[in-house]
Design a protein around this motif. Structure first.
Motif, mmCIF file in Angstrom:
data_model
loop_
_atom_site.group_PDB
_atom_site.id
_atom_site.type_symbol
_atom_site.label_atom_id
_atom_site.label_comp_id
_atom_site.label_asym_id
_atom_site.label_seq_id
_atom_site.Cartn_x
_atom_site.Cartn_y
_atom_site.Cartn_z
ATOM 1 N N LYS A 113 62.851 64.299 40.525
ATOM 2 C CA LYS A 113 61.632 63.530 40.303
ATOM 3 C C LYS A 113 61.069 63.876 38.927
ATOM 4 O O LYS A 113 61.021 65.054 38.550
ATOM 5 C CB LYS A 113 60.593 63.849 41.390
ATOM 6 N N ARG A 114 60.628 62.891 38.182
ATOM 7 C CA ARG A 114 60.145 63.131 36.820
ATOM 8 C C ARG A 114 58.693 63.598 36.791
ATOM 9 O O ARG A 114 58.272 64.237 35.810
ATOM 10 C CB ARG A 114 60.288 61.856 35.984
ATOM 11 N N GLU A 115 57.911 63.286 37.834
ATOM 12 C CA GLU A 115 56.489 63.629 37.796
ATOM 13 C C GLU A 115 56.236 65.129 37.606
ATOM 14 O O GLU A 115 55.430 65.509 36.736
ATOM 15 C CB GLU A 115 55.778 63.121 39.056
ATOM 16 N N PRO A 116 56.891 66.010 38.401
ATOM 17 C CA PRO A 116 56.630 67.432 38.175
ATOM 18 C C PRO A 116 57.119 67.925 36.819
ATOM 19 O O PRO A 116 56.513 68.823 36.222
ATOM 20 C CB PRO A 116 57.383 68.120 39.324
ATOM 21 N N VAL A 117 58.203 67.337 36.319
ATOM 22 C CA VAL A 117 58.694 67.714 34.991
ATOM 23 C C VAL A 117 57.637 67.386 33.940
ATOM 24 O O VAL A 117 57.341 68.200 33.048
ATOM 25 C CB VAL A 117 60.020 66.995 34.666
ATOM 26 N N GLU A 118 57.044 66.212 34.067
ATOM 27 C CA GLU A 118 56.022 65.799 33.107
ATOM 28 C C GLU A 118 54.771 66.660 33.208
ATOM 29 O O GLU A 118 54.168 67.017 32.182
ATOM 30 C CB GLU A 118 55.684 64.321 33.333
ATOM 31 N N ARG A 119 54.380 67.009 34.440
ATOM 32 C CA ARG A 119 53.200 67.871 34.603
ATOM 33 C C ARG A 119 53.435 69.238 33.965
ATOM 34 O O ARG A 119 52.557 69.788 33.300
ATOM 35 C CB ARG A 119 52.850 68.030 36.081
ATOM 36 N N LEU A 120 54.627 69.788 34.172
ATOM 37 C CA LEU A 120 54.926 71.109 33.615
ATOM 38 C C LEU A 120 55.146 71.053 32.113
ATOM 39 O O LEU A 120 54.845 72.021 31.389
ATOM 40 C CB LEU A 120 56.149 71.700 34.320
ATOM 41 N N ALA A 121 55.647 69.938 31.613
ATOM 42 C CA ALA A 121 55.813 69.793 30.163
ATOM 43 C C ALA A 121 54.463 69.888 29.461
ATOM 44 O O ALA A 121 54.361 70.368 28.328
ATOM 45 C CB ALA A 121 56.498 68.464 29.846
ATOM 46 N N ALA A 122 53.409 69.460 30.155
ATOM 47 C CA ALA A 122 52.065 69.507 29.571
ATOM 48 C C ALA A 122 51.572 70.932 29.367
ATOM 49 O O ALA A 122 50.649 71.161 28.570
ATOM 50 C CB ALA A 122 51.087 68.735 30.464
ATOM 51 N N ILE A 123 52.195 71.912 30.076
ATOM 52 C CA ILE A 123 51.772 73.308 29.897
ATOM 53 C C ILE A 123 52.837 74.144 29.187
ATOM 54 O O ILE A 123 52.717 75.367 29.092
ATOM 55 C CB ILE A 123 51.401 73.973 31.241
ATOM 56 N N GLY A 124 53.894 73.481 28.696
ATOM 57 C CA GLY A 124 54.856 74.208 27.883
ATOM 58 C C GLY A 124 56.305 74.191 28.315
ATOM 59 O O GLY A 124 57.175 74.710 27.609
ATOM 60 N N LEU A 125 56.608 73.602 29.490
ATOM 61 C CA LEU A 125 58.004 73.500 29.904
ATOM 62 C C LEU A 125 58.761 72.595 28.936
ATOM 63 O O LEU A 125 58.253 71.557 28.515
ATOM 64 C CB LEU A 125 58.098 72.917 31.314
ATOM 65 N N ILE A 126 60.008 72.992 28.619
ATOM 66 C CA ILE A 126 60.885 72.131 27.833
ATOM 67 C C ILE A 126 61.632 71.252 28.824
ATOM 68 O O ILE A 126 62.441 71.750 29.611
ATOM 69 C CB ILE A 126 61.877 72.960 27.000
ATOM 70 N N PRO A 127 61.369 69.945 28.845
ATOM 71 C CA PRO A 127 61.986 69.092 29.863
ATOM 72 C C PRO A 127 63.452 68.808 29.570
ATOM 73 O O PRO A 127 63.856 68.657 28.422
ATOM 74 C CB PRO A 127 61.158 67.807 29.792
ATOM 75 N N ALA A 128 64.243 68.761 30.636
ATOM 76 C CA ALA A 128 65.647 68.361 30.541
ATOM 77 C C ALA A 128 65.885 67.229 31.515
ATOM 78 O O ALA A 128 65.295 67.182 32.588
ATOM 79 C CB ALA A 128 66.562 69.541 30.856
ATOM 80 N N ASP A 129 66.763 66.324 31.148
ATOM 81 C CA ASP A 129 67.054 65.182 32.014
ATOM 82 C C ASP A 129 68.033 65.519 33.124
ATOM 83 O O ASP A 129 68.070 64.853 34.160
ATOM 84 C CB ASP A 129 67.601 64.016 31.195
ATOM 85 N N THR A 130 68.846 66.564 32.903
ATOM 86 C CA THR A 130 69.923 66.889 33.839
ATOM 87 C C THR A 130 70.044 68.382 34.047
ATOM 88 O O THR A 130 69.518 69.187 33.265
ATOM 89 C CB THR A 130 71.270 66.371 33.309
ATOM 90 N N VAL A 131 70.787 68.741 35.106
ATOM 91 C CA VAL A 131 71.131 70.151 35.341
ATOM 92 C C VAL A 131 71.921 70.695 34.159
ATOM 93 O O VAL A 131 71.699 71.824 33.699
ATOM 94 C CB VAL A 131 71.944 70.284 36.648
ATOM 95 N N ALA A 132 72.860 69.904 33.665
ATOM 96 C CA ALA A 132 73.674 70.339 32.521
ATOM 97 C C ALA A 132 72.797 70.644 31.314
ATOM 98 O O ALA A 132 73.059 71.596 30.566
ATOM 99 C CB ALA A 132 74.700 69.265 32.182
ATOM 100 N N GLY A 133 71.735 69.856 31.133
ATOM 101 C CA GLY A 133 70.831 70.100 30.021
ATOM 102 C C GLY A 133 70.157 71.456 30.118
ATOM 103 O O GLY A 133 69.963 72.145 29.110
ATOM 104 N N VAL A 134 69.820 71.862 31.336
ATOM 105 C CA VAL A 134 69.234 73.194 31.539
ATOM 106 C C VAL A 134 70.272 74.272 31.263
ATOM 107 O O VAL A 134 70.001 75.270 30.585
ATOM 108 C CB VAL A 134 68.671 73.333 32.969
ATOM 109 N N ALA A 135 71.486 74.072 31.792
ATOM 110 C CA ALA A 135 72.550 75.071 31.636
ATOM 111 C C ALA A 135 72.937 75.278 30.176
ATOM 112 O O ALA A 135 73.351 76.376 29.781
ATOM 113 C CB ALA A 135 73.774 74.653 32.448
ATOM 114 N N GLY A 158 78.697 67.770 36.923
ATOM 115 C CA GLY A 158 77.444 67.800 36.187
ATOM 116 C C GLY A 158 76.603 69.023 36.466
ATOM 117 O O GLY A 158 75.447 69.103 36.035
ATOM 118 N N GLY A 159 77.186 69.997 37.164
ATOM 119 C CA GLY A 159 76.453 71.206 37.522
ATOM 120 C C GLY A 159 76.503 72.279 36.455
ATOM 121 O O GLY A 159 76.973 72.058 35.334
#
Length: 300
Positions: free
Chosen positions: A37-59, A83-84
């Motif tokens: 879900k994108r909503e929690p990613v967007e909420r956390l991005a507002a406090i400093g999280l670097i958003p990623a679209d995928t698991v691979a992006g995080v890895a 994609g893991g």
């Protein structure tokens, strides 16, 4: 040991979003995160999280990744599926699973991830959603002592009681049995409340007096006084279907150990009946609805 210069977080649900928020706010390292879900990613991005679209992006961005996922199947998919984490061939060298997963699967995943040079440890959490928000969770860790010491500073951003329980899988054992006892205690409290009310005693008074004696417990003070007595079972709390998953894990562990657990089996059956009655998403103390309904049906 490999350096830790960046962190990742996968799974930003009811507990995960609050846990990740504390990690972002309190850790000196950058945190990259994602969720279906994108909503929690967007909420956390507002406090400093670097958003990623995928698991691979995080890895590809993180040295250490924390997981907070619904069940073991999702953990396995995120770690080893298409994609893991493994297939991303990123820089991650440690995965900390903060989900509640089967013990056997946890130990199997640790061995399989090790083949790719990734250390896998379990760190499931206990306490309620508010504790996740406040950063006061109890976190039970299974893994090598040296790895525990390396990830402990990050876990302290999310919890106040961080316990090394032993080798990989030991954190899951302790968490699963903790939940089993809580569910069984709430079952007992629900029965006591139904009996007390039927005998003409106010439920709030009953539990208040019990809290002053040897029957006192966290279960009595929290799900007991705050949910059972007011007959309130919100969907945003720990749902019945989640409780069923956890108590099944406990009974699976009991079966593997050759230990009988008839009281836990009774609570499992009651929780499953509660879900079938339409309370699967409701806070699990809703089991009292079935206990009181059975009382009515049994009356002459």
């Amino acid at each position: 040991m490999k350096a830790i210069g960046s962190l990742g977080f996968i799974g930003l649900g009811v507990m995960g979003e609050a846990m990740c928020a504390n990690l972002v706010r309190k850790s000196p390292l950058p945190v990259t995160g994602t969720d279906m879900k994108r909503e929690p990613v967007e909420r956390l991005a507002a406090i400093g999280l670097i958003p990623a679209d995928t698991v691979a992006g995080v890895a590809q961005a993180a040295d250490v990744i924390f997981l907070s996922l619904p069940a073991g199947a999702q953990v396995e998919e995120v770690c080893l599926g298409p994609g893991g984490i493994v297939s991303a061939k990123g820089q991650v060298h440690t995965v900390v699973d903060m989900s509640t997963s089967p013990v056997k699967l946890t130990r199997e995943l640790a061995a399989r991830m090790a083949a790719y040079g990734i250390t896998f440890v379990d760190a499931p959490v206990a306490r309620m959603r508010q504790a996740a928000k406040d950063g006061t969770l109890s976190i039970m860790v299974g893994g090598p002592p040296e790895v525990f010491e390396r990830v402990r500073p990050f876990l302290t951003t999310m919890g106040t009681d961080i316990t090394h329980c032993g080798d990989v899988g030991s954190g899951q054992v302790v968490k699963i049995l903790n939940n089993m006892v809580v569910f069984m205690t709430v079952n007992a409290l629900a029965e006591a409340l139904a009996i007390g009310r039927a005998a003409g005693v106010d439920g709030g008074l009953l539990f208040d007096v019990m809290s002053k004696g040897s029957a006192d417990s966290f279960a009595l003070r929290t799900p007991g006084l705050k949910s059972l007595v007011p007959d309130t079972f919100p969907e945003q709390a720990f749902p019945t279907d989640y409780a069923i998953k956890d108590i099944r894990l406990a009974l699976e562990l009991a079966s593997q150990a050759g230990v009988g657990a008839p009281a836990a089996e009774h609570t499992r059956q009651l929780l499953e009946a509660t879900s079938k009655a339409g309370y699967g998403r409701a806070y699990y103390p809703a089991m009292i609805r079935l206990i009181e309904a059975a009382k009515v049906q049994a009356a002459p």
